[in-house]
Design a protein around this motif. Structure first.
Motif, PDB file in Angstrom:
ATOM      1  N   LYS A 386       0.809  -1.220   0.000  1.00  0.00           N
ATOM      2  CA  LYS A 386       0.000   0.000   0.000  1.00  0.00           C
ATOM      3  C   LYS A 386       0.846   1.276   0.000  1.00  0.00           C
ATOM      4  O   LYS A 386       0.365   2.333  -0.427  1.00  0.00           O
ATOM      5  N   VAL A 387       2.055   1.212   0.494  1.00  0.00           N
ATOM      6  CA  VAL A 387       2.928   2.398   0.512  1.00  0.00           C
ATOM      7  C   VAL A 387       3.672   2.470  -0.813  1.00  0.00           C
ATOM      8  O   VAL A 387       4.394   1.531  -1.174  1.00  0.00           O
ATOM      9  N   PRO A 388       3.543   3.573  -1.569  1.00  0.00           N
ATOM     10  CA  PRO A 388       4.128   3.646  -2.916  1.00  0.00           C
ATOM     11  C   PRO A 388       5.644   3.931  -2.904  1.00  0.00           C
ATOM     12  O   PRO A 388       6.106   4.974  -3.376  1.00  0.00           O
ATOM     13  N   LEU A 389       6.397   2.981  -2.376  1.00  0.00           N
ATOM     14  CA  LEU A 389       7.853   3.117  -2.372  1.00  0.00           C
ATOM     15  C   LEU A 389       8.394   3.068  -3.795  1.00  0.00           C
ATOM     16  O   LEU A 389       7.868   2.356  -4.653  1.00  0.00           O
ATOM     17  N   TYR A 390       9.457   3.809  -4.031  1.00  0.00           N
ATOM     18  CA  TYR A 390      10.104   3.777  -5.343  1.00  0.00           C
ATOM     19  C   TYR A 390      11.069   2.594  -5.401  1.00  0.00           C
ATOM     20  O   TYR A 390      11.915   2.421  -4.526  1.00  0.00           O
ATOM     21  N   GLN A 391      10.910   1.767  -6.432  1.00  0.00           N
ATOM     22  CA  GLN A 391      11.815   0.639  -6.626  1.00  0.00           C
ATOM     23  C   GLN A 391      12.713   0.901  -7.831  1.00  0.00           C
ATOM     24  O   GLN A 391      12.336   1.596  -8.781  1.00  0.00           O
ATOM     25  N   ILE A 392      13.919   0.340  -7.773  1.00  0.00           N
ATOM     26  CA  ILE A 392      14.906   0.468  -8.846  1.00  0.00           C
ATOM     27  C   ILE A 392      15.399  -0.929  -9.204  1.00  0.00           C
ATOM     28  O   ILE A 392      15.787  -1.684  -8.311  1.00  0.00           O
ATOM     29  N   PRO A 393      15.420  -1.288 -10.488  1.00  0.00           N
ATOM     30  CA  PRO A 393      16.059  -2.547 -10.888  1.00  0.00           C
ATOM     31  C   PRO A 393      17.581  -2.356 -10.853  1.00  0.00           C
ATOM     32  O   PRO A 393      18.223  -2.080 -11.869  1.00  0.00           O
ATOM     33  N   LEU A 394      18.135  -2.510  -9.667  1.00  0.00           N
ATOM     34  CA  LEU A 394      19.527  -2.136  -9.460  1.00  0.00           C
ATOM     35  C   LEU A 394      20.482  -2.993 -10.286  1.00  0.00           C
ATOM     36  O   LEU A 394      21.545  -2.517 -10.697  1.00  0.00           O
ATOM     37  N   ASP A 395      20.115  -4.257 -10.527  1.00  0.00           N
ATOM     38  CA  ASP A 395      20.989  -5.089 -11.345  1.00  0.00           C
ATOM     39  C   ASP A 395      21.106  -4.542 -12.763  1.00  0.00           C
ATOM     40  O   ASP A 395      22.200  -4.485 -13.333  1.00  0.00           O
ATOM     41  N   GLU A 396      19.979  -4.084 -13.342  1.00  0.00           N
ATOM     42  CA  GLU A 396      20.016  -3.500 -14.682  1.00  0.00           C
ATOM     43  C   GLU A 396      20.744  -2.155 -14.678  1.00  0.00           C
ATOM     44  O   GLU A 396      21.515  -1.855 -15.594  1.00  0.00           O
ATOM     45  N   LEU A 397      20.489  -1.329 -13.660  1.00  0.00           N
ATOM     46  CA  LEU A 397      21.147  -0.029 -13.586  1.00  0.00           C
ATOM     47  C   LEU A 397      22.660  -0.195 -13.509  1.00  0.00           C
ATOM     48  O   LEU A 397      23.407   0.585 -14.104  1.00  0.00           O
ATOM     49  N   SER A 398      23.122  -1.219 -12.793  1.00  0.00           N
ATOM     50  CA  SER A 398      24.568  -1.437 -12.661  1.00  0.00           C
ATOM     51  C   SER A 398      25.204  -1.815 -13.985  1.00  0.00           C
ATOM     52  O   SER A 398      26.409  -1.621 -14.174  1.00  0.00           O
ATOM     53  N   ARG A 399      24.410  -2.329 -14.928  1.00  0.00           N
ATOM     54  CA  ARG A 399      24.945  -2.672 -16.249  1.00  0.00           C
ATOM     55  C   ARG A 399      24.757  -1.536 -17.250  1.00  0.00           C
ATOM     56  O   ARG A 399      25.625  -1.292 -18.084  1.00  0.00           O
ATOM     57  N   GLU A 400      23.617  -0.854 -17.165  1.00  0.00           N
ATOM     58  CA  GLU A 400      23.275   0.141 -18.182  1.00  0.00           C
ATOM     59  C   GLU A 400      23.807   1.537 -17.874  1.00  0.00           C
ATOM     60  O   GLU A 400      24.137   2.293 -18.798  1.00  0.00           O
ATOM     61  N   ALA A 401      23.854   1.904 -16.599  1.00  0.00           N
ATOM     62  CA  ALA A 401      24.258   3.271 -16.239  1.00  0.00           C
ATOM     63  C   ALA A 401      24.864   3.260 -14.843  1.00  0.00           C
ATOM     64  O   ALA A 401      24.377   3.918 -13.920  1.00  0.00           O
ATOM     65  N   LYS A 402      25.941   2.520 -14.687  1.00  0.00           N
ATOM     66  CA  LYS A 402      26.520   2.247 -13.376  1.00  0.00           C
ATOM     67  C   LYS A 402      26.929   3.515 -12.637  1.00  0.00           C
ATOM     68  O   LYS A 402      26.901   3.562 -11.407  1.00  0.00           O
ATOM     69  N   GLU A 403      27.303   4.551 -13.365  1.00  0.00           N
ATOM     70  CA  GLU A 403      27.760   5.777 -12.725  1.00  0.00           C
ATOM     71  C   GLU A 403      26.651   6.447 -11.897  1.00  0.00           C
ATOM     72  O   GLU A 403      26.918   7.323 -11.085  1.00  0.00           O
ATOM     73  N   ASN A 404      25.394   6.029 -12.107  1.00  0.00           N
ATOM     74  CA  ASN A 404      24.261   6.598 -11.368  1.00  0.00           C
ATOM     75  C   ASN A 404      23.944   5.878 -10.063  1.00  0.00           C
ATOM     76  O   ASN A 404      23.072   6.327  -9.312  1.00  0.00           O
TER      77      ASN A 404
END
Length: 490
Positions: A386-404
């Motif tokens: 019920k709480v709209p927490l923001y989720q991040i696909p961290l595994d994909e981010l580490s491959r696609e834009a790791k500097e972020n």
């Protein structure tokens, strides 16, 4: 293979007995009593997760009191600033498991591997197997917490073309490099590489030790985050303030700006222009020892080691090859997280709300310890979906834009913490010994808490805009899960 049914129904099943899983069990015990049952399943032969098989000379990043399970204090007494070693952390995990067993009926099944689960309207059926003989078991639980987190596994030596060098990992350093005085090349720029460099410099003073650090990593300054003794009353930056500092410098497009802000604050690196921040901590003394003790630092990515003349040569992605003598030791310190490529994609909370999954494909709190603690509290209060927490696909981010990673993780941490503060009682936060801010006396903590509360809407708006922009720019699914948004707006 036939599957054995376990007749008893559990109030919860937790997969994983590392720091995330044990904190999940702790949070569950806040809502359960001695007669309630929790099943704890782990592939290893005891509690501790990665701490059971990491390299021998690893130590905590932060002072040990803030690395525990829920509100369980350390059994052994050390100076507050002590950075606990691997055996000391393992001993604390064993102590925490024992304490948790006094609060509920805890059925521990070590040496068992999770296989699958099936969520129904009023329960979850979990299937796992005993590694020793492959016997399969099936149990029913009202809730399932998959606290596998980043599923950290021991590193493997780099596969290299040349057979004239010797490839190994930080796990293998107890004896091998001491056999001779051949050069050592440390590959990696993160905390494992820093630990390894310091270990080898102390063990072999004057040895030819070289580092290949890729883009370079910047580290939070431990001396600024955790001043010792009376200085906690007058000096230092509270950790939550440092996350806020990074988050406010980031707009979803400018990770370098966040790193520049870190440098202005006093963060540390062994190269002049590091491009990565991965939440590691180090002291100025450690950085200076590395700078003085290593023979060279190469800011490039090692591609291979090939035969060259009578020796070998390091082949880099961008720069020229660098010859090394035959017998050189190549130490793989390229990191532990997401090493094995993408895993299965799974939302942090299921559509039915009975399954919490702490995994790399849907991260809402990047530290597993905090995720296990706070998300399990949400689950037992029927708020997880019920709480709209923001989720991040961290595994994909580490491959696609790791500097972020560092900047986006900081924005997410600020945003989701503010949402948690609104959703959970104050007592939940007070009982969390994981809270880094508790290093400081209460008069130092209160102003930053008040600042976050007063500016909550503005900070949330900024962090959402930054994360939304990162999602648009990368095409990654960053934001609240669709079924969470639907329920929160219902």
């Amino acid at each position: 293979m036939a599957t054995t049914d376990i007749s008893v129904e559990y109030d919860a099943c937790v997969i994983g007995a590392g720091v995330a899983g044990l904190n999940a069990v702790h949070s569950a015990t806040c809502y359960l009593g001695p007669s309630d049952r929790i099943a704890l399943v782990d592939v290893r032969d005891g509690p501790g997760g990665m701490w059971r098989d990491t390299y021998d000379f690893v130590r905590l990043h932060q002072p040990h009191p803030m690395f525990t399970v829920g509100d369980i204090p350390w059994r052994r007494k050390f100076p507050p600033e002590h950075l606990a070693s691997r055996p000391e952390v393992q001993e604390q995990f064993e102590h925490c498991l024992s304490e948790l067993g006094k609060r509920v009926t805890l059925d521990t099944r070590f040496g068992h591997r999770y296989l699958s689960h099936d969520e129904q309207a009023d329960h979850v059926t979990v299937t796992f197997e005993r590694i020793e003989d492959g016997t399969r078991f099936e149990l029913r639980a009202k809730r399932l917490v998959k606290a596998i987190s980043y599923d950290v596994q021991p590193a493997q030596p780099l596969a290299l073309s040349s057979d004239r060098v010797r490839s190994l990992t930080a796990h293998d350093l107890s004896g091998d490099p001491g056999k001779d005085d051949a050069p050592v090349v440390i590959v990696g720029g993160g905390k494992t590489a820093m630990d390894t460099a310091n270990h080898l410099i102390q063990r072999f003073p004057g040895r030819d030790i070289r580092m290949v650090i890729g883009d370079g990593v910047i580290f939070a300054n431990r001396d600024l985050l955790y001043p010792v003794g009376r200085r906690r009353w007058t000096r230092g930056t509270l950790p939550s303030a440092s996350f806020l500092m990074i988050a406010r410098a980031y707009d979803g497009t400018n990770p370098a700006n966040a790193i520049d802000r870190l440098r202005e604050w006093g963060a540390l690196a062994i190269n002049d222009r590091p491009r990565q921040f991965q939440f590691g901590m180090i002291s100025p003394a450690e950085v200076e020892a590395i700078k003085q003790g290593v023979s060279s630092v190469t800011e490039d990515h090692l591609v291979d080691v090939v035969d060259h003349g009578d020796g070998a040569a390091l082949r880099f992605r961008d720069g020229p090859q660098v010859p090394v003598p035959a017998g050189t030791w190549i130490v793989n310190c390229t990191g532990y997280i997401f090493r094995n490529g993408p895993g299965p994609v799974e939302p942090y909370v299921s559509i039915g709300g009975r399954v919490l999954s702490i995994n790399g494909s849907s991260i809402v709190i990047f530290l597993g310890s905090f995720a296990g603690y706070f998300l399990t509290h949400l689950m037992f209060r029927d708020l997880l979906d019920k709480v709209p927490l923001y989720q991040i696909p961290l595994d994909e981010l580490s491959r696609e834009a790791k500097e972020n990673l560092g900047a986006a993780g900081s924005a997410q941490a600020v945003l989701n913490q503010l949402l948690l503060l609104k959703a959970l009682p104050t007592r939940v936060f007070q009982d969390c010994r994981l809270d880094y801010n508790q290093w400081y006396p209460l008069p130092r903590q209160l102003p930053i808490v008040a600042r976050q509360v007063i500016n909550s809407r503005r900070y949330q708006a900024h962090c959402r805009e930054a994360l939304d922009e990162l999602g648009r720019r990368t095409g990654l699914d960053i934001g609240p899960l669709a079924h969470v948004v639907a329920r929160s707006s219902a």
